[in-house]
Motif scaffolding. Structure first.
Motif, short mmCIF file in Angstrom:
data_model
loop_
_atom_site.label_atom_id
_atom_site.label_comp_id
_atom_site.label_asym_id
_atom_site.label_seq_id
_atom_site.Cartn_x
_atom_site.Cartn_y
_atom_site.Cartn_z
N GLN A 5 48.68 0.14 -17.14
CA GLN A 5 47.91 0.74 -18.25
C GLN A 5 46.79 1.63 -17.72
OE1 GLN A 5 48.21 -2.80 -18.35
NE2 GLN A 5 49.15 -3.31 -20.31
N GLN A 33 42.69 -8.42 -28.43
CA GLN A 33 42.51 -7.53 -27.29
C GLN A 33 41.12 -7.73 -26.69
OE1 GLN A 33 43.53 -6.02 -24.91
NE2 GLN A 33 43.97 -3.87 -25.28
N MET A 93 54.65 -3.42 -28.75
CA MET A 93 54.07 -4.76 -28.60
C MET A 93 53.86 -5.42 -29.96
SD MET A 93 51.28 -3.76 -25.69
CE MET A 93 50.67 -5.30 -25.04
N ALA A 124 47.11 -4.98 -3.24
CA ALA A 124 46.83 -4.46 -4.58
C ALA A 124 47.81 -3.32 -4.89
CB ALA A 124 45.39 -3.96 -4.65
N SER A 142 42.71 -2.51 -9.39
CA SER A 142 43.97 -3.08 -8.89
C SER A 142 45.15 -2.14 -9.07
CB SER A 142 44.25 -4.41 -9.57
OG SER A 142 44.41 -4.23 -10.96
N GLY A 143 45.10 -1.29 -10.12
CA GLY A 143 46.19 -0.35 -10.34
C GLY A 143 47.24 -0.84 -11.32
N SER A 144 46.78 -1.44 -12.41
CA SER A 144 47.71 -1.87 -13.46
C SER A 144 48.33 -0.63 -14.10
CB SER A 144 46.96 -2.67 -14.52
OG SER A 144 46.13 -1.78 -15.28
N LEU A 147 46.91 -6.69 -30.63
CA LEU A 147 45.86 -5.87 -30.00
C LEU A 147 44.65 -5.68 -30.92
CD1 LEU A 147 48.35 -3.28 -28.50
CD2 LEU A 147 47.13 -5.05 -27.23
N GLY A 177 36.29 -0.22 -10.83
CA GLY A 177 37.00 -1.30 -11.51
C GLY A 177 36.23 -2.60 -11.36
N GLN A 201 47.93 -10.84 -24.30
CA GLN A 201 48.94 -11.11 -23.28
C GLN A 201 48.34 -12.05 -22.25
OE1 GLN A 201 49.80 -7.21 -21.48
NE2 GLN A 201 48.21 -7.59 -19.97
N GLY A 254 42.96 5.45 -18.83
CA GLY A 254 44.10 4.58 -19.10
C GLY A 254 44.75 4.85 -20.44
N THR A 255 45.79 4.06 -20.72
CA THR A 255 46.55 4.29 -21.95
C THR A 255 45.68 4.06 -23.19
OG1 THR A 255 47.32 2.01 -21.86
CG2 THR A 255 48.79 3.68 -20.99
N GLU A 309 31.98 -5.72 -9.38
CA GLU A 309 31.38 -7.06 -9.54
C GLU A 309 30.15 -7.17 -10.43
OE1 GLU A 309 30.99 -8.98 -5.70
OE2 GLU A 309 33.13 -8.69 -5.29
C1 LIG Z 1 47.39 -2.84 -24.45
C2 LIG Z 1 46.55 -2.75 -23.21
C3 LIG Z 1 45.94 -1.58 -22.93
C4 LIG Z 1 45.16 -1.46 -21.76
N1 LIG Z 1 44.55 -0.25 -21.49
C5 LIG Z 1 43.89 -0.09 -20.32
C6 LIG Z 1 43.29 1.16 -19.98
O1 LIG Z 1 43.33 2.13 -20.74
N2 LIG Z 1 42.65 1.26 -18.79
C7 LIG Z 1 42.55 0.21 -17.91
O2 LIG Z 1 41.96 0.38 -16.83
N3 LIG Z 1 43.09 -0.98 -18.21
C8 LIG Z 1 43.74 -1.15 -19.41
N4 LIG Z 1 44.26 -2.38 -19.72
C9 LIG Z 1 43.94 -3.53 -18.85
C10 LIG Z 1 44.82 -3.60 -17.64
O3 LIG Z 1 45.99 -4.32 -17.93
C11 LIG Z 1 44.08 -4.32 -16.48
O4 LIG Z 1 43.64 -5.58 -16.95
C12 LIG Z 1 42.88 -3.54 -15.97
O5 LIG Z 1 43.23 -2.18 -15.71
C13 LIG Z 1 42.36 -4.16 -14.70
O6 LIG Z 1 41.20 -3.50 -14.28
P1 LIG Z 1 40.71 -3.54 -12.78
O7 LIG Z 1 41.74 -2.96 -11.90
O8 LIG Z 1 39.35 -2.93 -12.76
O9 LIG Z 1 40.51 -5.10 -12.54
P2 LIG Z 1 41.39 -6.13 -11.70
O10 LIG Z 1 42.83 -6.03 -12.04
O11 LIG Z 1 40.71 -7.44 -11.85
O12 LIG Z 1 41.24 -5.62 -10.20
C14 LIG Z 1 40.06 -5.66 -9.48
C15 LIG Z 1 40.41 -5.23 -8.07
O13 LIG Z 1 39.23 -5.15 -7.31
C16 LIG Z 1 39.46 -5.67 -6.03
N5 LIG Z 1 38.16 -6.11 -5.52
C17 LIG Z 1 37.40 -7.14 -5.96
N6 LIG Z 1 36.25 -7.20 -5.30
C18 LIG Z 1 36.26 -6.18 -4.41
C19 LIG Z 1 35.34 -5.72 -3.43
N7 LIG Z 1 34.15 -6.31 -3.25
N8 LIG Z 1 35.68 -4.64 -2.68
C20 LIG Z 1 36.88 -4.04 -2.87
N9 LIG Z 1 37.78 -4.43 -3.77
C21 LIG Z 1 37.48 -5.49 -4.54
C22 LIG Z 1 40.47 -6.77 -6.22
O14 LIG Z 1 41.22 -6.97 -5.02
C23 LIG Z 1 41.33 -6.20 -7.34
O15 LIG Z 1 42.45 -5.47 -6.85
C24 LIG Z 1 45.02 -2.54 -20.88
C25 LIG Z 1 45.65 -3.74 -21.20
C26 LIG Z 1 46.40 -3.86 -22.35
C27 LIG Z 1 47.08 -5.15 -22.65
#
Ligand SMILES: Cc1cc2nc3c(=O)[nH]c(=O)nc-3n(C[C@H](O)[C@H](O)[C@H](O)COP(=O)(O)OP(=O)(O)OC[C@H]3O[C@@H](n4cnc5c(N)ncnc54)[C@H](O)[C@@H]3O)c2cc1C
Lengths: 323, 263
Positions: free
Chosen positions: A274, B180, A100, A294, A270-272, B143, A211, B120, A253-254, A215
């Motif tokens: 990373q 980041q 990157m 998701a 969400s399952g990204s 980052l 994740g 990003q 995560g990474t 909220e």
């Molecule tokens: C270089 C880089 C490194 C990264 N490293 C990491 C890492 O190490 N680990 C990591 O986790 N991320 C990492 N990320 C961030 C990653 O890209 C995502 O942004 C992050 O994982 C999203 O987290 P999330 O799934 O908790 O949130 P979101 O993607 O916002 O997902 C939230 C989910 O919750 C669900 N939801 C919301 N409300 C409720 C509810 N009341 N009941 C049930 N479901 C609900 C939604 O439908 C959604 O699917 C990195 C990003 C970059 C650019």
């Protein structure tokens, strides 16, 4: 003339990164007839060790042993690479923190196209390379057409191509002499190693991971109560750490911890890629998410499509009742 | 310190289910909730904090349509001093390089010490910052999760690398950094803040104002083209538990017991 593909080898402590064995598969998907060359950059004995090892995977290896490349520095690396890469080259590298940092700028200096975070390659159609990417955290995919007339830099998502384990006896060429002086305006100083927290999520058999769907900081107790009821440890995705709701050592995560639990319960994650990058050892994954689309549901074994804030306390109560 | 922050208006994925439209040409945008790209918000907060420490101004800029003005106003309500909207039909279909070229033209009209982007955005491309730096021949770090101003000419930045480790670098100014998440805690923006900047004039710059050759940006100039959107063929996929929440809980408990998930 056959297409010239170059794979930049990421390495650490004298060993090539897993991506080094996946990039030749990506190269084949671009063009089976292309010449493929691995490039190993760095300083000291590591460079020779990695170059030798990788010659078992790539027919051609270029090694660059240069003091300016002793420490991670994408600017120094870019200055070196632009001196040796031929015009029109296709450069592959992992879409990791180095890729990157390096890929976008390198593509500008080579006047080549750039495609980041590629997850699929459908091959060449004349000068158009057909690729697949994802957007919106993996919720949708896109077909990309990339004009490679002037070459391209392609960053490949780790794990998207399966290493074949095929071996060759490649030749190592020393290109160090062609680099000359490099003076980056960015200077590496040191690497600060991540702090160890009070709980070691890497040792837990069962993780209840929260994740952004949780909220609110107060709602973390919902996950903690479930974890207490089943004898698990609470971990999380990145936004939870960014919001300072849990400490960094809990992040999977990474850019967090690599965990190998037997069971992983993902609540509102969400399952990204990373995040999933930190989940190893093929655990049994339970996902609770209100969005049926998701991406986590693609990798989970069992899914519950619901509001976790209502469902999880009910589940915990039920478990306690049955005890 | 004169700081420019590049921001983007994006669909909020935490709030929306992203659906592909019937022809596959785009996602369904009608009912989407939009917001500032998460990473950009951290970049603006960092810029404001630096300005408050060492003086100077913070300008936020976006390449987008008229509606993108709302994200500029939001970031100005946060504390940015100025906003610039770069908008022209000729820019539609630009690839990352096109967007970077447009931003470069704007940047060359001003004099900035520090240029920030988010790491990003919605497309996960993480490309504009690095491209912009290379086009401007400025040093770059991606980052970034820590910025320390050493003096007028030098800063120290921490980059986040794998495993949560941090790589410390020294960089000369001017430079471009991509920010980041987690570097700070972006401040809350209330309705009052938004109201305060509601009538501030935001200049709109077009291709002509920036001396941009329309053939080099937009769809015509793009080497990288998005052909369509699609839902990837379903892989293994999870077994979705159905029934009342009690039934689901009971099934889940059985499964967890079988897999060693309940001690
Ligand atoms: C270089 C880089 C490194 C990264 N490293 C990491 C890492 O190490 N680990 C990591 O986790 N991320 C990492 N990320 C961030 C990653 O890209 C995502 O942004 C992050 O994982 C999203 O987290 P999330 O799934 O908790 O949130 P979101 O993607 O916002 O997902 C939230 C989910 O919750 C669900 N939801 C919301 N409300 C409720 C509810 N009341 N009941 C049930 N479901 C609900 C939604 O439908 C959604 O699917 C990195 C990003 C970059 C650019």
């Amino acid at each position: 003339m056959a297409l010239q593909i170059f794979a930049l080898i990421a390495h650490k402590n004298g060993a090539a990164d897993d991506s080094a064995f996946e990039l030749p598969v990506a190269a084949k998907a671009i063009d089976t007839a292309a010449s493929v060359t691995a490039i190993v950059c760095g300083a000291g004995a590591d460079v020779d060790a990695v170059a030798q090892a990788i010659a078992g995977t790539y027919p051609n290896v270029w090694k660059i042993n240069h003091p300016a490349l002793a420490h991670p520095n994408a600017e120094a690396l870019r200055l070196a690479l632009t001196k040796i890469l031929p015009k029109g080259a296709i450069v592959l590298m992992a879409h990791d923190t180095l890729g990157m940092d390096l890929g976008p700028g390198l593509s500008i200096k080579l006047d080549a196209a750039f495609v980041p975070d590629v997850v699929g390659i459908e091959g060449l159609d004349g000068s158009i390379l057909k690729l697949i990417r994802q957007e919106f955290g993996g919720q949708v995919s896109t077909h990309i057409h990339c004009d490679i007339t002037d070459g391209a830099v392609i960053n490949v998502r780790s794990g998207s191509f399966q290493a074949t384990g095929e071996t060759v006896s490649g030749a190592v060429a020393d290109k160090s002499g062609e680099i000359g002086e490099i003076q980056p305006k960015r200077k590496y100083i040191e690497t600060v190693v991540a702090e160890v927290g009070d709980v070691d999520i890497t040792k837990a058999d069962v993780l209840v991971s929260v994740g952004r769907g949780i909220e609110d900081q107060e709602n973390i107790s919902i996950a903690q109560e479930l974890a207490d009821a089943i004898g698990a440890v609470v971990s999380c995705s990145r936004p939870i750490v960014d919001a300072k709701w849990l400490e960094k050592s809990r992040q999977v995560g990474t850019s967090g911890k690599t965990v190998k639990p037997k069971v992983y319960i993902a609540l509102g994650i969400s399952g990204s890629f990373q995040h999933l990058g930190g989940l190893k050892g093929n655990p049994f994954i339970v996902a609770v998410n209100k969005n049926p689309k998701a991406p986590i549901f693609q990798v989970a074994d069992v899914g519950v499509v619901t509001n976790l804030l209502e469902f999880v306390p009910e589940l915990t109560e039920r478990i306690q009742e049955k005890k | 310190m004169e700081i420019l922050v590049c921001v983007k208006r994006v669909p909020d994925t935490a709030e929306n289910e992203i659906v592909v439209n019937s022809s596959g040409s785009d996602i369904e945008r009608a009912d989407l909730v939009y917001s500032v790209n998460e990473w950009d918000n951290y970049a603006v907060e960092e810029a404001i904090q630096i300005r408050d420490r060492v003086g100077g101004t913070v300008t936020v800029v976006t390449v987008g349509d008229e509606e993108s003005e709302e994200v500029l106003r939001r970031e100005m309500a946060m504390g940015a001093d100025k906003g610039i909207l770069i908008s022209d039909d000729a820019f539609a279909g630009s690839d990352g390089k096109g967007i970077a070229a447009i931003l470069k033209a704007e940047i060359e009209k001003g004099k900035y010490d520090l240029i920030l982007t988010g790491a990003q955005a919605d497309d996960g491309a993480a490309q504009v910052g690095g491209m912009l730096a290379a086009m401007l021949d400025l040093p770059f770090a991606s980052l970034v999760n820590k910025i320390e101003i050493v003096n007028d000419a030098t800063i120290q930045v921490g980059r986040e690398v794998e495993g949560g480790n941090q790589e410390i670098n020294e960089i000369s100014l001017p430079c471009v950094l991509s920010i980041q998440t987690g570097i700070n805690e972006p401040r809350y923006v209330g309705i009052r803040g938004i109201r305060k900047v509601a009538s501030v004039e935001i200049p709109v710059h077009k291709a002509g104002d920036l001396g941009i050759d329309a053939g080099k940006v937009g769809k015509a100039g793009a080497k990288v083209k998005k052909v369509d959107y699609f839902i990837p063929p379903a892989g293994k996929g999870a077994e979705i538990l159905e029934g009342s929440s009690e039934e689901i809980a009971d099934k889940l408990i059985e499964l967890l017991k079988a897999k060693g998930g309940i001690k």
